[in-house]
Design a protein around this motif. Sequence first.
Motif, PDB file in Angstrom:
ATOM      1  N   ALA A  99       0.676  -1.433  -0.191  1.00  0.00           N
ATOM      2  CA  ALA A  99       0.360  -0.109   0.395  1.00  0.00           C
ATOM      3  C   ALA A  99       0.855   0.732   0.267  1.00  0.00           C
ATOM      4  O   ALA A  99       0.400   1.952  -0.859  1.00  0.00           O
ATOM      5  CB  ALA A  99      -0.924  -0.135   1.163  1.00  0.00           C
ATOM      6  N   GLU A 344      -6.380  -2.975  -7.699  1.00  0.00           N
ATOM      7  CA  GLU A 344      -5.966  -1.917  -6.393  1.00  0.00           C
ATOM      8  C   GLU A 344      -6.889  -3.216  -6.016  1.00  0.00           C
ATOM      9  O   GLU A 344      -8.116  -4.198  -6.391  1.00  0.00           O
ATOM     10  CB  GLU A 344      -6.419  -0.856  -5.952  1.00  0.00           C
ATOM     11  N   LYS A 348      -4.991  -2.215  -0.467  1.00  0.00           N
ATOM     12  CA  LYS A 348      -4.315  -1.271  -0.822  1.00  0.00           C
ATOM     13  C   LYS A 348      -3.278  -1.134  -1.415  1.00  0.00           C
ATOM     14  O   LYS A 348      -2.967  -0.128  -1.949  1.00  0.00           O
ATOM     15  CB  LYS A 348      -4.917  -0.125  -0.072  1.00  0.00           C
TER      16      LYS A 348
END
Length: 484
Positions: A99, A344, A348
Amino acid sequence: MHTKTISTIMVCSLLTGSVGAYFGSEWKEKQLTVIETANGVATPINGNITPEQEEKIRQAFSLIHDSYVEEMSDDELVAGAIEGMVQTLNDPYSVYMDAETATRFQQTLQSSFEGIGAEVTVQDGKLVIVSPFKGSPAEKAGLKPLDQILAIDGQSVEGLDLVEATMKIRGEKGSTVQIQIKRKGLANPLTVIVKRDEIPVETVKTEMVTKNEKTYGVIEVSSFSEHTAEDFLTSIADLEAKKVAGIIIDVRGNPGGLLSAVEKMVQPLVTAEKPYLQIQERNGETTGFQSNNAKKKPYPIAVLMDKGSASASEILAAALQEAGGYPLVGETSFGKGTVQQPLELSDKSTIKLTMAKWLTPDGNWIHGKGIKPTVEVQQPAIFHAHLLQLSETLKREMNNEEVLAAQEMLAGLGYEPGRTDGYFSIQTEKAVRDFQVAQNIVVSGQIDKQTAMALEEQVRAEINKQENDLQLAKAVEILEAEGR
């Protein structure tokens, strides 16, 4: 072949990372058999993995989690499993990003970023520089296209994937990074120290060049960013208002960027007779994207490119050559012909996955080959001079690659070192003295750090002089002939 107009195609540029392409909503609709997208999050479709395969993965996960000699978190094991799947593809442009890394990736499309200002990719298993941005710390430090990166801050890059290497190169403004490179033509590696800085994404610059009482506009595009197309079209309009005799589009050293910008820039310059871009999916189906423009511009256009022109730059060059009939001047381009989609995941993190190939208007795939110019022109030798990395003062009787680099610089500046083989001769010493006199620095006939810095400054000044740019001169010559 299907034909349509692009609405949201983009190429994303991981600055000091790989050049990749990804597509927006229009093309994504065709990928639902592979990935479902809901609220921007990718989820696997049921049925892509058999119960036996799923059980095998669970067993491996449990075995490592419960029995490995050191404790591993669930997140570490899941990330490792995903990285392993991506690495199995043997594709440097497909990468997994956690992420935090994915957030940094998105920041590279903003108006500025902090780093060294160079594009890096993997080529034949080697980490190489695609191109330093013009005026960037990387360019000023002497990094060049196709330099192979061997180590970062003294640590070998062997075993690092592209994202890992990228994160080591990037850093805060004012900090430094030490990069060891291997360069064609040099027997020994070079160590280059680069001071990171804020890299503004000012991507379009315009200048004028005059020959035989005719004025031509030169639009330099350093990358394809958020406002590039708008600035480019404004430059076109300004030059047309000045009634220039022709326009030169310069994408030398341009490593890529947003393909949506390329689409807006190309459309007014080509007609609908041919697609300016084709996308080929894994099943072989090809989709063409065409301009709505009815006629070409009433003045001649040429494109400047070199081996640092990659990805989106190559899409522009190919479109203008094959769909527009405009000449390409310079060197064969880098050669990147695949497109990527960042997808994605639920936490995330992101997989940037190669989803298709892009083809030129005539259906050519340039991956690994590049685009050959219509007219090949090499720059003067001074453009290829290696900057000095002094570990000691250079003086008479020395024989090494640093002396060779200094001799090449002196020769390019019009001094006469007598030889360019790395041997510091009496004639080389005289050339150094002459240079020191001209620069009003201590005359010793030896090359210390002050003299080395003066040499590098003069070389950069010569490279930036318009009259020394042989590729630009040839482009002007071509436009002049076409305009008669």
